[in-house]
Design an enzyme around this catalytic site. Structure first.
Site, PDB file in Angstrom:
ATOM      1  N   GLU A 110     -27.430  89.974  11.768  1.00 26.78           N
ATOM      2  CA  GLU A 110     -27.963  88.941  12.653  1.00 26.78           C
ATOM      3  C   GLU A 110     -29.450  88.717  12.424  1.00 26.78           C
ATOM      4  O   GLU A 110     -29.937  87.603  12.464  1.00 26.78           O
ATOM      5  CB  GLU A 110     -27.697  89.312  14.112  1.00 26.78           C
ATOM      6  CG  GLU A 110     -26.247  89.537  14.397  1.00 26.78           C
ATOM      7  CD  GLU A 110     -25.359  88.425  13.842  1.00 26.78           C
ATOM      8  OE1 GLU A 110     -24.349  88.759  13.183  1.00 26.78           O
ATOM      9  OE2 GLU A 110     -25.674  87.236  14.039  1.00 26.78           O
TER      10      GLU A 110
ATOM     11  N   GLU B  22     -44.647  99.141  13.330  1.00 23.51           N
ATOM     12  CA  GLU B  22     -44.822 100.523  12.860  1.00 23.51           C
ATOM     13  C   GLU B  22     -43.471 101.171  12.583  1.00 23.51           C
ATOM     14  O   GLU B  22     -43.303 101.887  11.583  1.00 23.51           O
ATOM     15  CB  GLU B  22     -45.609 101.332  13.902  1.00 23.51           C
ATOM     16  CG  GLU B  22     -47.079 100.931  14.021  1.00 23.51           C
ATOM     17  CD  GLU B  22     -47.296  99.556  14.638  1.00 23.51           C
ATOM     18  OE1 GLU B  22     -46.447  99.118  15.453  1.00 23.51           O
ATOM     19  OE2 GLU B  22     -48.292  98.895  14.308  1.00 23.51           O
TER      20      GLU B  22
ATOM     21  N   GLN C  86     -29.902  92.537  27.469  1.00 23.72           N
ATOM     22  CA  GLN C  86     -29.680  93.722  26.641  1.00 23.72           C
ATOM     23  C   GLN C  86     -30.365  94.927  27.281  1.00 23.72           C
ATOM     24  O   GLN C  86     -31.580  94.929  27.442  1.00 23.72           O
ATOM     25  CB  GLN C  86     -30.249  93.470  25.240  1.00 23.72           C
ATOM     26  CG  GLN C  86     -30.118  94.636  24.287  1.00 23.72           C
ATOM     27  CD  GLN C  86     -31.327  94.745  23.365  1.00 23.72           C
ATOM     28  OE1 GLN C  86     -32.442  94.984  23.808  1.00 23.72           O
ATOM     29  NE2 GLN C  86     -31.099  94.564  22.084  1.00 23.72           N
ATOM     30  N   GLY C  87     -29.595  95.939  27.677  1.00 23.27           N
ATOM     31  CA  GLY C  87     -30.168  97.125  28.307  1.00 23.27           C
ATOM     32  C   GLY C  87     -30.284  98.277  27.324  1.00 23.27           C
ATOM     33  O   GLY C  87     -29.456  99.188  27.327  1.00 23.27           O
TER      34      GLY C  87
END
Lengths: 334, 386
Positions: free
Chosen positions: B248, B366, B132-133
């Site tokens: 997902e 966060e 995943q980029g």
């Protein structure tokens, strides 16, 4: 897998919210707090009319035959309103114990006369005892039934003036209901409903705090725009939602007689007590000096939450009980 | 409220359990990781790839996909049951999980039939490994600040820029990436969701060592790398990437519960008779409340609704923070042995280190808290720089 309430349960929830919204406000709570017993007689009368006491009682004994989930729905609404009645003690502890003992006569009395019943140990501290009409007390190895003056109630000054503690002492033999284990078994339901009251209370504390953070301006901005406040609110939300999830899971497990019902009730006790203390503490902190005074309404829910959390658990004894019920206690074997 | 499984689900569960017991190879049992970034050496990576192919052949991968694309069009509970049983026996997560749980749902929702036909079979049996980029050196939590640019050249789209902290990049055959296709755009507009072959001149992979020791972690430099496909409309990539994420994430919740539950049981054994009952008991109660929460999310999805931001963010926040605190306790109990790479340190230290990553990847704790405060509780948005 269906978490949502049924349409009947939703109708019950809406009716409970409407009734409590119309009945209980800050002025009412101030009146109860200043009153003699700390119990809301008028709200108790309305609860009786609604059939809340007998929600889970067998229809053959005059109840509605619904389950623990329906009771949790009402308990959550009561917690949200800070309703000052011993619903959980009467409907979630005394009545299931009396039913299990086959004490039909006493069950009938509670429902037909609208008796407020509290449960505890002889010489122990009990909540809402001052306004109680009857008592189910553990005396030695027995659970015994007492009405009115047969029990001496010694008020003990405590934090929440709308859920007061008192020491109870049996001054007569009372009526034998059954072995103490009966009351212990019914205590599981009380844990779940006490957890549900806390969920309602935590939700109210979150609502109040969110509203305050949106409107309180410091440094030229609403304090809710600062991450230090946002993250507190998010951590409160996480606990409210986890607590709500496990309370309804445990309530369903109880009424479906699922194998992990006892374990889940113990989880409710430990988790909800800790979560409620956290939420109450952060609510107070975010409200600042205002929340520390009785000018603000936060203190009603703060005091109630700490009291119910103390009645519920996360004491060392409760946590050890949870660990003893852990189904994987002997070690996880894949 | 009815949180029981149907008898059909229970039958399926026992079939999966038996199949796993018969087929899971020994070297894959009880790999000491909870999530997806295990420190795999070559042989473990290969074993995981073969394992996913075996699961796919048995019909235990892509259960919710339409039959036309190699799935069985089953409800999400079946996927969850496979995940739960895999976790229970100690099997690792699917090696191609980024593609299975992010790219495939995206292709099913936004791709063309041609794209589905080209990519879905290789995702299913791990014949083609995907990375995943998304993250860039200057676009981590602030993903919409990404700067990798895509420009049209001849008939193709070519991309230049740097992707970083990319899990499996050194082993992947292809990458799905978010790139800025409209050079005049800022923020989440003007971004496209593109697919890139890793095996080409314009792609350079520079491995990054990390605390967990994963050898597949890398920085990927793109220099006029050719895009093989755009998923969804050009410039609409942000929406394309985010529509399926919550689904997902919620679905992975229950599997994470089972893995963490095994860890909790181990933690109890480790801390036995050390006077830590109160800490361990409180942790156990939190984890069980999390299980109830994941059942609730599953029920939302099964009722046909998308899980809310609240459910997805709370799920991520709770399990990752729990993982971190539980492994904190383990290392504190172990003393010097906890920082050693032998004995019980060899068991707990990698898990402890992986937990440090869990509160960072897929949205830091966060960022999750900001999302909850702003989108769920309605607090004012962060002040943003220019």
């Amino acid at each position: 897998v269906r978490f949502a309430l049924s349409s009947d349960q939703e109708a019950l929830r809406d009716a409970a919210r409407d009734l409590l919204g119309a009945e209980v406000d800050a002025a009412r709570l101030r009146g109860i707090a200043a009153g003699h017993s700390g119990v809301d007689d008028e709200l108790w009368r309305r609860a009786r009319e609604q059939g809340w006491l007998g929600l889970a009682v067998d229809p053959a004994r005059g109840g509605l035959g619904l389950g623990t989930v329906a009771q949790a729905v009402v308990a959550e609404a009561l917690g949200h309103a800070c309703g000052a009645i011993p619903f959980t003690a009467t409907a979630g502890w005394a009545l299931p114990a009396l039913e299990a003992a086959g004490a039909d006569c006493e069950v009938g009395d509670v429902l037909s006369r609208g008796l407020r019943v509290v449960v505890g140990s002889d010489h122990g501290l009990v909540a809402d005892a001052r306004g109680a009409h009857a008592f189910l007390l553990i005396v030695g190895g027995d659970a015994r039934w007492y009405v009115g003056d047969a029990v001496e109630v010694l008020p003990r000054v405590s934090l929440d003036r709308t859920r007061r503690l008192a020491e109870v002492r049996a001054c007569a033999a009372g009526t034998l209901v059954g072995p103490a284990a009966l009351a212990e078994a019914a205590h599981e339901i009380e844990r779940v409903l006490r957890g549900a009251e806390l969920v309602g209370g935590m939700q109210r504390l979150l609502d109040l705090t969110v509203d305050y953070a949106r409107h309180r301006v410091q440094f030229g901005r609403p304090i809710g725009s600062f991450q230090a406040i946002k993250h507190k609110l998010a951590d409160m939300l996480v606990r409210v939602e986890c607590a709500r999830s496990v309370v309804y899971h445990a309530a369903w497990a109880r009424e479906a007689d699922a194998p992990d019902a006892r374990y889940l009730a113990a989880v409710v006790a430990t988790y909800c007590a800790a979560a409620a203390r956290f939420v109450a503490g952060e609510a107070l902190q975010v409200h600042g000096a205002t929340g520390y005074t009785w000018e603000s309404d936060v203190h009603f829910w703060y005091e109630r939450t700490l009291t119910d959390a103390a009645l519920l658990g996360s004491t060392p004894e409760e946590i050890r009980r949870l660990l003893s019920l852990d189904p994987l206690a002997s070690g996880f074997v894949p | 409220v009815d949180l029981g499984w149907s008898s059909e689900h229970e039958r399926f569960r026992s079939a999966v359990r038996n199949w796993l017991a018969d087929h899971l190879p020994d070297e894959l049992r009880a790999v000491p990781y909870v999530s997806r970034i295990g420190g795999d050496d070559d042989s473990l990576f290969t074993a995981r790839r073969v394992w996913q192919a075996a699961m796919a052949a048995a019909g235990y991968v892509g259960l919710t996909w339409p039959a036309r694309w190699g799935g069985q069009a089953r409800d999400l509970a079946y996927e969850v049951l496979v995940q739960e049983e895999s976790a229970r026996i100690g099997a690792p997560m699917a090696v191609n999980s980024a593609a299975l749980y992010q790219l495939a749902p995206t292709l099913l929702a936004h791709g063309t039939d041609e794209q589905r036909e080209r990519y879905l079979p290789g995702i299913l049996d791990a014949r083609e490994i995907w990375c995943q980029g998304f993250s860039e050196p200057d676009a981590g939590s602030d993903l919409a600040a990404l700067r990798t640019r895509a420009v049209a050249r001849d008939d193709a789209l070519v991309v230049s820029g740097t992707k970083i902290w990319t899990t499996l990049a050194a082993r992947a055959d292809r990458m799905f990436a978010l790139v800025r296709s409209d050079p005049s755009s800022r923020g989440s507009r003007g971004i496209s969701f593109v697919l890139i072959d890793m095996d080409q001149l314009g792609v350079t992979v520079r491995p990054l060592s990390h605390l967990g020791g994963d050898q597949g972690f890398a920085e990927v430099v793109l220099d006029d790398a050719i895009v093989s496909d755009v998923v969804g409309a050009r410039h609409d990539g942000w929406r394309v990437a985010t529509t399926t994420l919550a689904h997902e994430r919620a679905a992975m919740g229950l599997a994470n519960y089972v893995r963490l539950r095994a860890l909790a049981a181990e933690l109890r054994r480790l801390t036995r008779s050390r006077g830590l009952d109160l800490i361990v008991g409180a942790l156990l109660a939190e984890l069980e409340a999390f299980r109830s929460l994941t059942l609730r999310s599953l029920s939302t999805i099964m009722a046909g609704a998308e899980p809310s931001t609240a459910e997805a963010s709370i799920t991520k926040l709770v399990w990752s923070e729990w993982y971190r605190r539980a492994t904190d306790v383990a290392l504190e109990v172990l003393g010097p042995e906890g920082v050693a790479r032998w004995g019980r340190g060899a068991r707990w230290q990698p898990t402890f280190l992986e937990a440090r990553a869990a509160t960072i990847y897929a949205g830091t704790s966060e960022v999750q808290r900001n999302l909850l405060a702003e989108r769920v509780l309605g607090m004012p948005r962060e002040v943003r720089g220019s």
